[in-house]
Write an enzyme that holds these catalytic residues in place. Sequence first.
Site, PDB file in Angstrom:
ATOM      1  N   GLU A 279       1.098  -1.272   0.096  1.00 54.32           N
ATOM      2  CA  GLU A 279       0.144   0.284   0.178  1.00 54.32           C
ATOM      3  C   GLU A 279       0.401   1.482   0.016  1.00 54.32           C
ATOM      4  OE1 GLU A 279      -2.902   1.533  -0.292  1.00 54.32           O
ATOM      5  OE2 GLU A 279      -4.360   0.281   0.368  1.00 54.32           O
ATOM      6  N   ASP A 280       0.507   2.323  -0.466  1.00 52.20           N
ATOM      7  CA  ASP A 280       0.961   3.404  -0.495  1.00 52.20           C
ATOM      8  C   ASP A 280       0.872   4.290   1.182  1.00 52.20           C
ATOM      9  OD1 ASP A 280      -2.095   4.731  -0.292  1.00 52.20           O
ATOM     10  OD2 ASP A 280      -1.446   6.117  -2.108  1.00 52.20           O
TER      11      ASP A 280
ATOM     12  N   ASP B 239      -4.379   5.774   6.264  1.00 52.42           N
ATOM     13  CA  ASP B 239      -4.844   6.674   7.142  1.00 52.42           C
ATOM     14  C   ASP B 239      -5.685   5.989   8.075  1.00 52.42           C
ATOM     15  OD1 ASP B 239      -5.550   9.469   7.948  1.00 52.42           O
ATOM     16  OD2 ASP B 239      -6.364   9.684   5.756  1.00 52.42           O
TER      17      ASP B 239
ATOM     18  N   PHE C 285      -1.480  15.914   4.870  1.00 55.31           N
ATOM     19  CA  PHE C 285      -1.668  15.371   3.527  1.00 55.31           C
ATOM     20  C   PHE C 285       0.116  15.607   2.668  1.00 55.31           C
ATOM     21  CE2 PHE C 285      -3.267  14.901  -0.622  1.00 55.31           C
ATOM     22  CZ  PHE C 285      -4.180  13.178  -0.399  1.00 55.31           C
TER      23      PHE C 285
ATOM     24  N   ARG D 260       1.612  12.894  -8.403  1.00 55.54           N
ATOM     25  CA  ARG D 260       2.621  11.614  -8.588  1.00 55.54           C
ATOM     26  C   ARG D 260       4.284  11.162  -8.889  1.00 55.54           C
ATOM     27  NH1 ARG D 260      -2.170   7.283  -6.911  1.00 55.54           N
ATOM     28  NH2 ARG D 260      -3.683   8.435  -8.212  1.00 55.54           N
TER      29      ARG D 260
HETATM   30  P1  IMP Z   1      -7.970   5.286   4.383  1.00 57.86           P
HETATM   31  O1  IMP Z   1      -8.789   3.770   3.343  1.00 57.86           O
HETATM   32  O2  IMP Z   1      -7.864   6.344   4.444  1.00 57.86           O
HETATM   33  O3  IMP Z   1      -6.558   4.156   5.146  1.00 57.86           O
HETATM   34  O4  IMP Z   1      -7.081   6.086   2.795  1.00 57.86           O
HETATM   35  C1  IMP Z   1      -6.964   4.778   1.853  1.00 57.86           C
HETATM   36  C2  IMP Z   1      -5.689   5.830   0.971  1.00 57.86           C
HETATM   37  O5  IMP Z   1      -6.336   6.923   1.137  1.00 57.86           O
HETATM   38  C3  IMP Z   1      -4.581   5.099   0.793  1.00 57.86           C
HETATM   39  O6  IMP Z   1      -4.249   4.875   0.295  1.00 57.86           O
HETATM   40  C4  IMP Z   1      -4.177   6.910   0.247  1.00 57.86           C
HETATM   41  O7  IMP Z   1      -4.310   6.665  -1.861  1.00 57.86           O
HETATM   42  C5  IMP Z   1      -5.176   8.485   0.247  1.00 57.86           C
HETATM   43  N1  IMP Z   1      -4.610   8.728   0.916  1.00 57.86           N
HETATM   44  C6  IMP Z   1      -4.641   8.616   2.385  1.00 57.86           C
HETATM   45  N2  IMP Z   1      -4.230   9.457   3.138  1.00 57.86           N
HETATM   46  C7  IMP Z   1      -2.991  10.133   2.217  1.00 57.86           C
HETATM   47  C8  IMP Z   1      -2.120  11.632   2.021  1.00 57.86           C
HETATM   48  O8  IMP Z   1      -1.621  11.691   2.660  1.00 57.86           O
HETATM   49  N3  IMP Z   1      -2.159  11.824   0.705  1.00 57.86           N
HETATM   50  C9  IMP Z   1      -2.691  10.789  -0.506  1.00 57.86           C
HETATM   51  N4  IMP Z   1      -2.679  10.458  -0.596  1.00 57.86           N
HETATM   52  C10 IMP Z   1      -3.842   9.518   0.781  1.00 57.86           C
HETATM   53 MG    MG Z   2      -5.175   8.089  -3.983  1.00 54.71          MG
END
Ligand code: IMP
Ligand code: MG
Length: 171
Positions: free
Chosen positions: A95-96, A99, A148, A161
């Site tokens: 995963e990237d 959050d 962010f 990206r």
């Molecule tokens: P989550 O479901 O809240 O854990 O987040 C899912 C997705 O949101 C991550 O895999 C990212 O692609 C995107 N995301 C969350 N925080 C950031 C950030 O700070 N920058 C860019 N993308 C984010």
């Molecule tokens: Mg994204």
Amino acid sequence: MPEFIPLISEKEIKARVQKTGEKISKDYENLDLVLIGVLKRSFIFLADLTRKISIDHEIDLIGASSYDGTMSTGQIVFTKQPDLELEGRDVLLVEDIVDTGNTLLKIVEFVQLLNPRSIKICSLINKQERREVEIDINYSCFSLDKGFIVGYGLDYNEKYRNLPAIYDLKL
Ligand code: IMP
Ligand code: MG
């Protein structure tokens, strides 16, 4: 104009990805490793990580999309299924950034249905402040409290990206 505040340099990323690859190579030495990258966001990390893993392994991709700008929509859409047979194999999801954890939890639930022997998680960034679900991140390169971030595969509305390092984005 958006402002980009440097947060993690190319050099730091490179060193951490190298270390993470070495650790994975040790931990999975006698296992049947399949790296599964989550599209599109992990493609750069995945490409670098796979080249730092010295043991034989296979690579697949899952397409999952959940984000609209900086706000999670709470919905996740699967746009691509894995092609490889995963039954009885050792899946490492790449995963990237984790959050809230909601997206990853849904991906894990989805992969579980394909009966792998094990599922673990490797995330470039572990962002803990807004975590909503309990989830174990087995390998994480960097931790972040808030903000962010963009670059190295991370986007804001599909842009940035391509930036080689990681930046805090101030809109
Ligand atoms: P989550 O479901 O809240 O854990 O987040 C899912 C997705 O949101 C991550 O895999 C990212 O692609 C995107 N995301 C969350 N925080 C950031 C950030 O700070 N920058 C860019 N993308 C984010
Ligand atoms: Mg994204």
